[in-house]
Write a protein that holds these residues in place. Structure first.
Motif, PDB file in Angstrom:
ATOM      1  N   SER A 150       0.617  -1.072   0.043  1.00 25.61           N
ATOM      2  CA  SER A 150       0.110  -0.102  -0.122  1.00 25.61           C
ATOM      3  C   SER A 150       1.192   1.560   0.056  1.00 25.61           C
ATOM      4  N   PRO A 151       0.462   2.567  -0.576  1.00 27.42           N
ATOM      5  CA  PRO A 151       0.704   3.697  -0.403  1.00 27.42           C
ATOM      6  C   PRO A 151       1.524   3.980   0.704  1.00 27.42           C
ATOM      7  N   GLY A 152       3.112   4.158   1.295  1.00 27.46           N
ATOM      8  CA  GLY A 152       3.851   4.387   2.021  1.00 27.46           C
ATOM      9  C   GLY A 152       4.737   3.274   2.526  1.00 27.46           C
ATOM     10  N   MET A 153       3.577   1.826   2.001  1.00 25.83           N
ATOM     11  CA  MET A 153       4.495   0.840   2.434  1.00 25.83           C
ATOM     12  C   MET A 153       4.913  -0.020   1.377  1.00 25.83           C
ATOM     13  N   ASP A 154       5.433   0.157   0.605  1.00 30.31           N
ATOM     14  CA  ASP A 154       5.603  -0.230  -1.200  1.00 30.31           C
ATOM     15  C   ASP A 154       6.935   0.611  -1.169  1.00 30.31           C
ATOM     16  N   GLY A 155       7.841   0.347  -0.230  1.00 29.43           N
ATOM     17  CA  GLY A 155       9.497   1.343  -1.143  1.00 29.43           C
ATOM     18  C   GLY A 155      10.065   0.225  -1.056  1.00 29.43           C
ATOM     19  N   PRO A 156      11.792   0.029  -1.240  1.00 32.54           N
ATOM     20  CA  PRO A 156      12.650  -1.125  -1.370  1.00 32.54           C
ATOM     21  C   PRO A 156      12.604  -1.808  -0.796  1.00 32.54           C
ATOM     22  N   ALA A 157      11.908  -1.206   0.488  1.00 32.60           N
ATOM     23  CA  ALA A 157      12.458  -2.259   1.773  1.00 32.60           C
ATOM     24  C   ALA A 157      11.743  -4.196   1.740  1.00 32.60           C
ATOM     25  N   TYR A 158      10.666  -3.151   1.040  1.00 32.20           N
ATOM     26  CA  TYR A 158       9.455  -4.877   0.561  1.00 32.20           C
ATOM     27  C   TYR A 158       9.913  -5.799  -0.510  1.00 32.20           C
ATOM     28  N   GLY A 159      10.831  -5.553  -0.712  1.00 35.51           N
ATOM     29  CA  GLY A 159      10.994  -6.091  -2.377  1.00 35.51           C
ATOM     30  C   GLY A 159      10.125  -6.052  -3.644  1.00 35.51           C
ATOM     31  N   GLY A 160       8.734  -5.184  -3.585  1.00 32.64           N
ATOM     32  CA  GLY A 160       7.895  -5.835  -4.725  1.00 32.64           C
ATOM     33  C   GLY A 160       7.334  -6.510  -4.378  1.00 32.64           C
ATOM     34  N   ARG A 161       6.850  -6.618  -2.863  1.00 36.09           N
ATOM     35  CA  ARG A 161       5.965  -7.249  -2.539  1.00 36.09           C
ATOM     36  C   ARG A 161       4.603  -6.920  -2.314  1.00 36.09           C
ATOM     37  N   LYS A 162       3.280  -6.561  -2.270  1.00 34.07           N
ATOM     38  CA  LYS A 162       2.467  -6.100  -2.706  1.00 34.07           C
ATOM     39  C   LYS A 162       1.540  -7.670  -2.248  1.00 34.07           C
ATOM     40  N   ASP A 163       0.491  -7.090  -1.184  1.00 31.34           N
ATOM     41  CA  ASP A 163      -0.523  -8.009  -0.153  1.00 31.34           C
ATOM     42  C   ASP A 163      -1.395  -7.572  -0.742  1.00 31.34           C
ATOM     43  N   PRO A 164      -3.083  -7.707  -0.677  1.00 28.47           N
ATOM     44  CA  PRO A 164      -3.680  -7.332  -1.423  1.00 28.47           C
ATOM     45  C   PRO A 164      -4.599  -6.333  -0.126  1.00 28.47           C
ATOM     46  N   PHE A 165      -5.709  -5.285  -0.349  1.00 28.07           N
ATOM     47  CA  PHE A 165      -5.821  -5.037   0.531  1.00 28.07           C
ATOM     48  C   PHE A 165      -6.864  -3.997  -0.091  1.00 28.07           C
ATOM     49  N   ASP A 166      -7.895  -3.939   1.322  1.00 29.10           N
ATOM     50  CA  ASP A 166      -9.010  -3.037   0.750  1.00 29.10           C
ATOM     51  C   ASP A 166      -9.528  -1.319   1.366  1.00 29.10           C
ATOM     52  N   VAL A 167      -9.628  -0.402   0.382  1.00 36.26           N
ATOM     53  CA  VAL A 167     -10.190   1.390   0.733  1.00 36.26           C
ATOM     54  C   VAL A 167     -11.610   0.946   1.493  1.00 36.26           C
ATOM     55  N   LEU A 168     -11.911   1.151   2.778  1.00 37.94           N
ATOM     56  CA  LEU A 168     -13.344   0.813   3.072  1.00 37.94           C
ATOM     57  C   LEU A 168     -14.208   1.904   3.117  1.00 37.94           C
ATOM     58  N   LEU A 169     -14.947   2.249   3.225  1.00 38.60           N
ATOM     59  CA  LEU A 169     -15.654   3.324   3.351  1.00 38.60           C
ATOM     60  C   LEU A 169     -16.372   3.594   4.557  1.00 38.60           C
ATOM     61  N   VAL A 170     -15.756   4.191   5.374  1.00 33.95           N
ATOM     62  CA  VAL A 170     -16.561   3.885   6.803  1.00 33.95           C
ATOM     63  C   VAL A 170     -17.737   5.151   7.113  1.00 33.95           C
ATOM     64  N   SER A 171     -18.738   4.601   7.927  1.00 38.91           N
ATOM     65  CA  SER A 171     -19.944   5.451   7.920  1.00 38.91           C
ATOM     66  C   SER A 171     -20.853   5.134   9.394  1.00 38.91           C
ATOM     67  N   LYS A 172     -21.417   6.432   9.924  1.00 34.26           N
ATOM     68  CA  LYS A 172     -21.570   5.975  11.631  1.00 34.26           C
ATOM     69  C   LYS A 172     -23.206   5.675  10.941  1.00 34.26           C
ATOM     70  N   THR A 173     -24.155   5.774  12.186  1.00 34.40           N
ATOM     71  CA  THR A 173     -25.706   4.109  12.170  1.00 34.40           C
ATOM     72  C   THR A 173     -26.068   4.878  12.754  1.00 34.40           C
ATOM     73  N   GLY A 174     -26.995   5.657  12.397  1.00 34.77           N
ATOM     74  CA  GLY A 174     -28.157   5.838  13.437  1.00 34.77           C
ATOM     75  C   GLY A 174     -27.518   6.856  14.725  1.00 34.77           C
ATOM     76  N   ALA A 175     -28.132   7.288  16.063  1.00 33.29           N
ATOM     77  CA  ALA A 175     -27.514   8.298  16.783  1.00 33.29           C
ATOM     78  C   ALA A 175     -25.993   8.321  17.333  1.00 33.29           C
ATOM     79  N   GLY A 176     -25.757   6.789  17.338  1.00 35.81           N
ATOM     80  CA  GLY A 176     -24.971   6.429  17.996  1.00 35.81           C
ATOM     81  C   GLY A 176     -23.856   6.473  17.776  1.00 35.81           C
TER      82      GLY A 176
END
Length: 145
Positions: free
Chosen positions: A106-132
């Motif tokens: 992921s961006p920022g976790m993708d430099g040379p130290a990681y050897g080109g490795r790319k783990d799958p990931f999701d960007v999540l949309l976070v919403s509040k429910t109700g008044a809580g």
């Protein structure tokens, strides 16, 4: 001098983003650099991000190593700049977007130290429910390659 002013007037305005991170975190610095290259202007607070994350109402299990606020939205973790732009364009009714944890590739976790490795990931949309303080998530973008 007129050419200089014309060039300045033609350049798009930078989008302000405020970031809270640990002062010693290298991957946070790398993410901020990527955001700045993508047209964001960062104000950085090297005070950690747990207090601001709690104040904004993001549950701990969705946390990462840095928290940002842009356009009234929370951006947590190593979210790609294009997804931040998409969020700002679409303007959904939401708390913001997150990449929980610190997935390699992921961006920022993708430099040379990681050897080109790319783990799958999701960007999540976070919403509040109700008044809580309950939140719901759904996949905003998915990175599988």
């Amino acid at each position: 001098m007129t050419a200089v002013w014309s060039a300045l007037a033609a350049s798009p305005a930078l989008t302000p983003i405020e970031v809270w991170k640990d002062p010693n975190c290298g991957c946070c610095k790398d993410w901020i650099t990527l955001m700045e290259k993508a047209g964001f202007s960062a104000t950085v607070h090297d005070s950690g991000n747990q207090a601001v994350r709690a104040r904004l109402g993001l549950p701990q299990h969705l946390g990462s190593c840095h928290t940002a606020v842009v356009g009234g939205y929370l951006v947590e973790g190593h979210v790609p700049p294009a997804d931040v732009r998409k969020l700002l364009q679409q303007k959904p009714k939401a708390l913001g977007i997150v990449v929980a944890g610190m997935p390699v590739g992921s961006p920022g976790m993708d430099g040379p130290a990681y050897g080109g490795r790319k783990d799958p990931f999701d960007v999540l949309l976070v919403s509040k429910t109700g008044a809580g303080s309950e939140v719901t998530t759904r996949v905003f973008s998915s990175y599988r390659d």
